[in-house]
Design a protein around this motif. Structure first.
Motif, PDB file in Angstrom:
ATOM      1  N   LYS A   1      21.085  53.355  16.643  1.00  0.00           N
ATOM      2  CA  LYS A   1      21.000  53.190  18.096  1.00  0.00           C
ATOM      3  C   LYS A   1      22.277  52.550  18.650  1.00  0.00           C
ATOM      4  CE  LYS A   1      17.148  50.873  17.405  1.00  0.00           C
ATOM      5  NZ  LYS A   1      16.573  50.568  16.285  1.00  0.00           N
ATOM      6  N   HIS A   2      22.755  51.545  17.938  1.00  0.00           N
ATOM      7  CA  HIS A   2      23.865  50.768  18.512  1.00  0.00           C
ATOM      8  C   HIS A   2      25.175  51.117  17.848  1.00  0.00           C
ATOM      9  CE1 HIS A   2      20.816  48.409  20.413  1.00  0.00           C
ATOM     10  NE2 HIS A   2      20.266  48.160  19.244  1.00  0.00           N
TER      11      HIS A   2
ATOM     12  N   ALA B   1      24.608  60.161  12.027  1.00  0.00           N
ATOM     13  CA  ALA B   1      23.534  59.907  11.054  1.00  0.00           C
ATOM     14  C   ALA B   1      24.052  59.370   9.726  1.00  0.00           C
ATOM     15  CB  ALA B   1      22.727  61.180  10.824  1.00  0.00           C
ATOM     16  N   ILE B   2      25.349  59.544   9.433  1.00  0.00           N
ATOM     17  CA  ILE B   2      25.847  59.009   8.155  1.00  0.00           C
ATOM     18  C   ILE B   2      26.149  57.506   8.259  1.00  0.00           C
ATOM     19  CG2 ILE B   2      26.833  61.243   7.466  1.00  0.00           C
ATOM     20  CD1 ILE B   2      29.613  59.652   7.754  1.00  0.00           C
ATOM     21  N   PHE B   3      26.068  56.972   9.498  1.00  0.00           N
ATOM     22  CA  PHE B   3      26.353  55.540   9.681  1.00  0.00           C
ATOM     23  C   PHE B   3      25.083  54.693   9.716  1.00  0.00           C
ATOM     24  CE2 PHE B   3      30.005  57.722  11.695  1.00  0.00           C
ATOM     25  CZ  PHE B   3      31.008  57.207  10.895  1.00  0.00           C
ATOM     26  N   SER B   4      23.928  55.313   9.537  1.00  0.00           N
ATOM     27  CA  SER B   4      22.665  54.571   9.691  1.00  0.00           C
ATOM     28  C   SER B   4      22.617  53.336   8.792  1.00  0.00           C
ATOM     29  CB  SER B   4      21.478  55.479   9.361  1.00  0.00           C
ATOM     30  OG  SER B   4      21.464  56.572  10.230  1.00  0.00           O
ATOM     31  N   THR B   5      23.024  53.500   7.523  1.00  0.00           N
ATOM     32  CA  THR B   5      22.932  52.362   6.597  1.00  0.00           C
ATOM     33  C   THR B   5      23.950  51.283   6.957  1.00  0.00           C
ATOM     34  OG1 THR B   5      22.213  53.879   4.864  1.00  0.00           O
ATOM     35  CG2 THR B   5      22.941  51.711   4.150  1.00  0.00           C
ATOM     36  N   ALA B   6      25.198  51.683   7.218  1.00  0.00           N
ATOM     37  CA  ALA B   6      26.239  50.678   7.489  1.00  0.00           C
ATOM     38  C   ALA B   6      25.925  49.888   8.759  1.00  0.00           C
ATOM     39  CB  ALA B   6      27.606  51.351   7.580  1.00  0.00           C
ATOM     40  N   VAL B   7      25.494  50.588   9.819  1.00  0.00           N
ATOM     41  CA  VAL B   7      25.140  49.879  11.057  1.00  0.00           C
ATOM     42  C   VAL B   7      23.922  48.986  10.796  1.00  0.00           C
ATOM     43  CG1 VAL B   7      24.353  50.145  13.455  1.00  0.00           C
ATOM     44  CG2 VAL B   7      26.060  51.708  12.538  1.00  0.00           C
ATOM     45  N   GLY B   8      22.971  49.506  10.020  1.00  0.00           N
ATOM     46  CA  GLY B   8      21.774  48.733   9.687  1.00  0.00           C
ATOM     47  C   GLY B   8      22.113  47.470   8.905  1.00  0.00           C
ATOM     48  N   LEU B   9      23.114  47.551   8.042  1.00  0.00           N
ATOM     49  CA  LEU B   9      23.522  46.361   7.275  1.00  0.00           C
ATOM     50  C   LEU B   9      24.041  45.279   8.228  1.00  0.00           C
ATOM     51  CD1 LEU B   9      25.255  48.147   4.282  1.00  0.00           C
ATOM     52  CD2 LEU B   9      23.282  46.618   4.116  1.00  0.00           C
ATOM     53  N   VAL B  10      24.788  45.707   9.239  1.00  0.00           N
ATOM     54  CA  VAL B  10      25.280  44.756  10.238  1.00  0.00           C
ATOM     55  C   VAL B  10      24.090  44.149  10.981  1.00  0.00           C
ATOM     56  CG1 VAL B  10      26.478  44.615  12.453  1.00  0.00           C
ATOM     57  CG2 VAL B  10      27.549  45.837  10.560  1.00  0.00           C
ATOM     58  N   GLU B  11      23.157  45.003  11.394  1.00  0.00           N
ATOM     59  CA  GLU B  11      22.002  44.498  12.146  1.00  0.00           C
ATOM     60  C   GLU B  11      21.148  43.568  11.296  1.00  0.00           C
ATOM     61  OE1 GLU B  11      19.806  47.302  14.450  1.00  0.00           O
ATOM     62  OE2 GLU B  11      21.614  48.361  15.063  1.00  0.00           O
ATOM     63  N   PHE B  12      21.000  43.905  10.019  1.00  0.00           N
ATOM     64  CA  PHE B  12      20.265  43.047   9.098  1.00  0.00           C
ATOM     65  C   PHE B  12      20.943  41.680   9.043  1.00  0.00           C
ATOM     66  CE2 PHE B  12      19.416  41.136   5.017  1.00  0.00           C
ATOM     67  CZ  PHE B  12      18.063  41.376   4.819  1.00  0.00           C
ATOM     68  N   GLY B  13      22.264  41.712   8.895  1.00  0.00           N
ATOM     69  CA  GLY B  13      23.034  40.467   8.820  1.00  0.00           C
ATOM     70  C   GLY B  13      22.840  39.619  10.057  1.00  0.00           C
ATOM     71  N   VAL B  14      22.905  40.253  11.206  1.00  0.00           N
ATOM     72  CA  VAL B  14      22.794  39.506  12.460  1.00  0.00           C
ATOM     73  C   VAL B  14      21.371  38.965  12.617  1.00  0.00           C
ATOM     74  CG1 VAL B  14      22.837  39.738  14.974  1.00  0.00           C
ATOM     75  CG2 VAL B  14      24.641  40.791  13.589  1.00  0.00           C
TER      76      VAL B  14
ATOM     77  N   LEU C   1      16.054  49.790   3.886  1.00  0.00           N
ATOM     78  CA  LEU C   1      15.685  48.652   4.743  1.00  0.00           C
ATOM     79  C   LEU C   1      16.751  48.492   5.830  1.00  0.00           C
ATOM     80  CD1 LEU C   1      13.989  46.094   5.347  1.00  0.00           C
ATOM     81  CD2 LEU C   1      15.332  44.891   3.629  1.00  0.00           C
ATOM     82  N   ALA C   2      18.023  48.618   5.415  1.00  0.00           N
ATOM     83  CA  ALA C   2      19.117  48.527   6.383  1.00  0.00           C
ATOM     84  C   ALA C   2      19.014  49.676   7.388  1.00  0.00           C
ATOM     85  CB  ALA C   2      20.463  48.572   5.653  1.00  0.00           C
ATOM     86  N   SER C   3      18.853  50.916   6.901  1.00  0.00           N
ATOM     87  CA  SER C   3      18.774  52.069   7.818  1.00  0.00           C
ATOM     88  C   SER C   3      17.633  51.898   8.816  1.00  0.00           C
ATOM     89  CB  SER C   3      18.569  53.373   7.044  1.00  0.00           C
ATOM     90  OG  SER C   3      19.602  53.567   6.114  1.00  0.00           O
ATOM     91  N   SER C   4      16.521  51.332   8.341  1.00  0.00           N
ATOM     92  CA  SER C   4      15.378  51.184   9.254  1.00  0.00           C
ATOM     93  C   SER C   4      15.708  50.228  10.394  1.00  0.00           C
ATOM     94  CB  SER C   4      14.136  50.695   8.497  1.00  0.00           C
ATOM     95  OG  SER C   4      14.280  49.348   8.111  1.00  0.00           O
ATOM     96  N   GLU C   5      16.579  49.258  10.139  1.00  0.00           N
ATOM     97  CA  GLU C   5      16.986  48.322  11.193  1.00  0.00           C
ATOM     98  C   GLU C   5      17.714  49.055  12.320  1.00  0.00           C
ATOM     99  OE1 GLU C   5      16.906  44.879  11.697  1.00  0.00           O
ATOM    100  OE2 GLU C   5      15.470  44.768  10.062  1.00  0.00           O
ATOM    101  N   SER C   6      18.533  50.041  11.938  1.00  0.00           N
ATOM    102  CA  SER C   6      19.377  50.674  12.951  1.00  0.00           C
ATOM    103  C   SER C   6      18.747  51.898  13.587  1.00  0.00           C
ATOM    104  CB  SER C   6      20.733  51.054  12.340  1.00  0.00           C
ATOM    105  OG  SER C   6      20.577  52.089  11.405  1.00  0.00           O
ATOM    106  N   VAL C   7      17.783  52.530  12.901  1.00  0.00           N
ATOM    107  CA  VAL C   7      17.300  53.840  13.370  1.00  0.00           C
ATOM    108  C   VAL C   7      15.910  53.773  14.025  1.00  0.00           C
ATOM    109  CG1 VAL C   7      16.610  56.136  12.574  1.00  0.00           C
ATOM    110  CG2 VAL C   7      18.691  55.109  11.673  1.00  0.00           C
ATOM    111  N   LEU C   8      15.031  52.933  13.475  1.00  0.00           N
ATOM    112  CA  LEU C   8      13.637  52.943  13.960  1.00  0.00           C
ATOM    113  C   LEU C   8      13.446  52.039  15.174  1.00  0.00           C
ATOM    114  CD1 LEU C   8      11.647  52.792  10.586  1.00  0.00           C
ATOM    115  CD2 LEU C   8      12.233  54.804  11.949  1.00  0.00           C
ATOM    116  N   THR C   9      12.493  52.406  16.021  1.00  0.00           N
ATOM    117  CA  THR C   9      12.169  51.537  17.152  1.00  0.00           C
ATOM    118  C   THR C   9      11.034  50.587  16.738  1.00  0.00           C
ATOM    119  OG1 THR C   9      10.452  53.013  17.979  1.00  0.00           O
ATOM    120  CG2 THR C   9      12.691  53.417  18.775  1.00  0.00           C
ATOM    121  N   ILE C  10      10.886  49.521  17.488  1.00  0.00           N
ATOM    122  CA  ILE C  10       9.804  48.557  17.202  1.00  0.00           C
ATOM    123  C   ILE C  10       8.456  49.261  17.342  1.00  0.00           C
ATOM    124  CG2 ILE C  10       8.674  46.438  18.048  1.00  0.00           C
ATOM    125  CD1 ILE C  10      11.531  45.462  18.778  1.00  0.00           C
ATOM    126  N   ASP C  11       8.345  50.128  18.357  1.00  0.00           N
ATOM    127  CA  ASP C  11       7.079  50.847  18.582  1.00  0.00           C
ATOM    128  C   ASP C  11       6.718  51.728  17.392  1.00  0.00           C
ATOM    129  OD1 ASP C  11       6.820  49.687  20.990  1.00  0.00           O
ATOM    130  OD2 ASP C  11       7.461  51.416  22.170  1.00  0.00           O
TER     131      ASP C  11
END
Ligand SMILES: Nc1ncnc2c1ncn2[C@@H]1O[C@H](COP(=O)(O)OP(=O)(O)OP(=O)(O)O)[C@@H](O)[C@H]1O
Ligand SMILES: [Mg+2]
Length: 421
Positions: free
Chosen positions: A354-355, A378-391, A189-199
């Motif tokens: 992405k970010h 690509a190994i940061f997808s989950t960690a960045v996603g966790l930040v995005e989830f939090g925000v 769920l976290a990785s999807s926040e950072s990697v996938l686009t809305i489209d």
């Protein structure tokens, strides 16, 4: 002094622990200010099996991130995976209360509670209750029913559960490392926040995060999550196969995989040879590159066949016209995308967060020591996603509402916007 709005993501992986500290700018943009990596030895297939080892590595990772950011942190959003995770879709229905028949936050809370009534064993806990869509008086596809008029409110949810013991061991490891847990978040769920686009999410897409010990899958359809799954197989299995198949130490197997490995033997140079250190570690021998790829291909085939089988359970192939997005360290194996597309029969793209700033280029790299000087994004997808989830879900202005939409294990509205000065 200014109040700094800071959020931290802590990815506790089988291979590495990664802490990412981000600051929210005045324009509400995420600015990554600290990254710390530490090798992970206390997990097996995504599950904490040694709290001491795990907490030491967590401390090492977040202290490195703190040093880079120049601040200290108190808490983090923590990722969870492992084969103890299960998920299901559940439906809830309530009558809208009040004279006006206008849907209030309390109605949404009640309908989410109604959806949470699922059979759970004594050993299981709910991690997330994710609203997929609301239905008001039979009208479906509603993302946010607050303030709408109606008499009957329904919700379709995706519920993620996990073993209480595994969750507790994860939380204990973080506490022992000296941090509080803002929330536990399912890793894909976290990785999807950072990697996938809305489209991609709107179109229908499957994200496959292949790590060291697990392959995590999350499927989106019409913008909502419809399936999540954690498979207990990943890149470490490939390295083990190479160690056994070519009779070489595991560290060497890992190195060969990354520098010369290929997921498809038809993509390997038929004439090429590689130097392989013998099991004793004292000599090297020349082995055809093809022999290496003959060991790798069946394991990668197995991983993608398992993903295909999971996707067949979700629904027809046209459910995900957006195809497959691969991320995670093991997805970087040369030819993975081609093999995945051949087996699953859908278009495949490689995904990374992405970010993420250029900071990844300068971080010290204790994990991927043999892989050149740059750590793959690509190994940061989950960690960045966790930040995005939090925000995304814990903005103070929206936290009450969003906390209901994404009911979570901790179900708390913690004010994570800490003042550090
Ligand atoms: N360039 C590369 N080519 C092939 N494999 C790679 C490459 N870089 C990393 N890997 C593999 O990726 C795996 C680690 O990936 P990642 O960091 O995403 O895992 P993790 O998050 O620690 O584990 P998990 O998510 O399974 O708990 C290891 O098996 C490693 O060998
Ligand atoms: Mg991972």
């Amino acid at each position: 002094m200014t109040n700094r709005r800071v959020v931290t993501g802590l990815d506790i992986g089988t291979t590495k622990i990664c802490a990412i500290i981000a600051e929210l700018t005045t324009e509400d943009k995420i600015d990554i200010i600290g990254i710390g990596l530490a090798p992970s030895h206390g997990l097996r297939k995504g599950i904490v099996v040694d709290i001491d080892e795990t907490s030491k590595a967590i401390r090492e990772a977040y202290q490195k991130a703190e040093r880079m950011a120049g601040i200290s942190i108190e808490s983090a959003f923590v990722g969870i995976a492992g084969s103890h995770i299960s998920s299901l879709n559940s439906h809830g229905v309530v009558a809208v209360t009040g004279e006006e028949k206008e849907i209030k936050a309390s109605d949404i809370e009640r309908v989410m509670e109604a959806a949470k009534i699922i059979p759970l064993s004594a050993e299981e806990e709910i991690i997330h209750v994710l609203a997929r869509e609301f239905i008001v008086d039979g009208c479906s596809g509603i993302k946010d029913p607050l303030g709408m008029s109606g008499v009957r409110l329904e919700v379709e949810t995706h519920i993620v559960t996990g073993s209480s013991t595994s969750i507790q061991n994860l939380v204990k490891s973080v506490h022992r490392a000296g941090l509080d847990v803002d929330d536990i978040v399912l890793e894909p769920l976290a990785s999807s926040e950072s990697v996938l686009t809305i489209d991609e999410k709107e179109l229908g897409v499957a994200l496959v995060d292949i790590g060291g010990g697990t392959t995590d899958l999350i499927v989106f359809h019409e913008g909502s999550i419809c399936y999540t799954s954690i498979l207990p197989v990943g890149g470490n299995h490939v390295s083990n196969d190479i160690a056994v198949g070519l009779r070489t130490p595991i560290g060497e197997a890992e190195k060969i995989k990354i520098t010369a490995g290929c997921a498809l033997k038809s993509m390997a140079d038929q004439e090429d040879y590689i130097d392989v250190v013998t099991a004793s570690g004292k000599q090297t021998q020349q082995v055809p590159l093809l022999s290496l790829c003959e060991v790798i291909e069946p394991r990668m085939q197995e991983i993608f066949s398992l993903v295909k089988r999971e996707l067949e359970q979700v629904g027809p192939r046209d459910l995900t016209p957006g195809g497959i997005v691969l991320t995670g360290g093991a997805s970087l194996l040369y030819g993975s995308d081609v093999l995945a597309s051949d087996i699953i029969g859908l278009p495949v793209r490689q995904g990374e967060p992405k970010h993420i700033s250029g900071l990844t280029d300068v971080i010290d790299n204790p994990v991927y020591i043999n892989r050149g000087d740059k750590v793959p994004k690509a190994i940061f997808s989950t960690a960045v996603g966790l930040v995005e989830f939090g925000v995304r879900y814990y903005q103070p202005s929206k936290k009450q509402f969003n906390n209901e939409i994404v009911g979570s294990l901790f179900a708390k509205v913690k004010n994570w916007l800490s003042d550090f000065f």
